[in-house]
Design an enzyme around this catalytic site. Structure first.
Site, short mmCIF file in Angstrom:
data_model
loop_
_atom_site.label_atom_id
_atom_site.label_comp_id
_atom_site.label_asym_id
_atom_site.label_seq_id
_atom_site.Cartn_x
_atom_site.Cartn_y
_atom_site.Cartn_z
N ASP A 1 0.83 -1.20 0.00
CA ASP A 1 0.00 0.00 0.00
C ASP A 1 0.86 1.24 0.00
OD1 ASP A 1 -2.17 -1.63 0.10
OD2 ASP A 1 -2.62 -1.31 2.22
N LYS B 1 -4.06 2.73 -2.32
CA LYS B 1 -4.74 2.75 -1.03
C LYS B 1 -4.40 3.98 -0.21
CE LYS B 1 -6.85 -1.20 -1.55
NZ LYS B 1 -8.30 -1.26 -1.71
N MET C 1 -8.55 7.17 9.30
CA MET C 1 -9.00 7.67 8.00
C MET C 1 -10.01 8.81 8.15
SD MET C 1 -9.31 3.97 6.07
CE MET C 1 -9.87 3.11 7.54
#
Length: 255
Positions: free
Chosen positions: A52, A74, A183
Site C-alpha cells: 500500500d 490505497k 482515515m
C-alpha cells in the site's frame, strides 16, 4: 505487471494447491523500529511485494534486490488499485509458486480488507498466513503521549473508521469515554458535528496526530469547539484522531 492481465480467481475451478504462499503482513505505523520480527523475516524472504502507498518506503530496504515491487495505492483521497485486481494479483503470483508479501499499513485485520483477499486466496486454493502488525489506532496515541485508558478518565475506548460517517451509530459512539478515528482527516468536521449533535460537550478534548511514528510526525490538540480553527488549512492526512478527556494527559507525558 499489468494488474488487468492477472488471473481472476473467480474463474478458477477446483485448482490444484499452489506451491507458493501469500503472507498478509502488518507494517505497523510505518517506522522500521515498529516492524515485528516476523514481518521483517517475511520481507527478507519475499519474491513479490504487493504494498500500500502508506507503507514507509524505507521498508523496501529489507527486501531482496530481486524482489518484484508492486504498489497498489490505497492512499486516502487518491486513485488506488481496485480490490478485485489486488486479489487477482495475489492469486496469480502465488499460483506461479512465488512467496508473496502483501504489505498493509498497521494491522491487516484493522480496516485492512484482509478478509476479501483471504477469500480470494482460499477460493483459488492458495496458501496464506497472516502476520500481525501494530495498529496506528494504538501506536499513534501512545507516540503522541496520549493514554487510551485511565482509571478515572477512560475505562474503555472504541476504534472506528471515518471513511463512511453515515454508517456509524453516533448515539452509541458519543457515549464512549475515548474515541479513536482512523482515515478521518477529510471527515474531521463531520466527526465533530456528529459528536456535538449527540450531546458530547464542546469542551471535550481532541487530538489529531499526523504521520504517527514518522520523522515528520505532528500533533495538534484542542477541543471539539476549537480544533478545526486551530488547524486552518493545514494538511491532515494521514492521521489518527483521538477524542476524550485522556487527551489532557498529554501535558503530563511531556507532549
Amino acid at each position: 505487471m499489468n494488474p488487468e492481465a492477472a488471473v481472476n480467481p473467480e474463474t478458477v475451478v477446483n485448482p490444484e494447491p499452489s506451491r507458493g504462499k501469500v503472507y498478509l503482513v502488518g507494517a505497523g505505523p510505518g517506522e522500521l523500529r515498529h516492524l515485528t520480527l516476523a514481518a521483517q523475516d517475511c520481507l527478507r524472504q519475499g519474491e513479490v511485494l504487493v504494498y500500500d502507498a502508506l507503507a514507509d518506503d524505507r521498508l523496501h530496504s529489507l527486501v531482496s534486490p530481486t524482489c518484484q515491487l508492486i504498489q497498489v495505492g490505497k492512499r486516502g483521497g487518491q486513485p488506488s488499485t481496485p480490490q478485485a485486481e489486488i486479489n487477482a494479483l495475489l492469486v496469480d503470483h502465488c499460483r506461479r509458486g512465488q512467496q508473496v508479501v502483501r504489505l498493509k499499513s498497521g494491522d491487516p485485520f484493522i480496516f485492512g480488507r484482509a478478509l476479501a483477499e483471504i477469500q480470494a486466496l482460499t477460493g483459488a486454493n492458495c496458501a496464506f498466513e497472516v502476520i500481525p502488525g501494530l495498529s496506528s489506532a494504538l501506536t499513534a496515541p501512545l507516540l503522541a503521549g496520549i493514554p487510551l485508558t485511565d482509571p478515572v478518565l477512560s475505562r474503555g475506548f472504541g476504534v472506528f473508521t471515518a471513511h463512511d460517517p453515515d454508517a456509524l451509530n453516533w448515539a452509541a459512539i458519543a457515549a464512549i469515554d475515548t474515541l479513536v478515528f482512523l482515515m478521518g482527516g477529510q471527515q474531521l468536521e463531520e466527526i465533530i458535528r456528529q459528536l456535538l449533535r449527540h450531546h458530547r460537550s464542546q469542551h471535550t478534548p481532541i487530538a489529531l496526530i499526523r504521520w504517527a511514528s514518522q520523522p515528520q510526525q505532528q500533533v495538534w490538540t484542542g477541543t471539539l469547539l476549537t480544533l478545526v480553527q486551530t488547524l486552518g488549512r493545514t494538511p491532515r492526512s494521514p492521521c489518527v484522531i483521538v477524542v476524550g478527556e485522556v487527551v489532557r494527559l498529554r501535558e503530563f507525558m511531556g507532549g
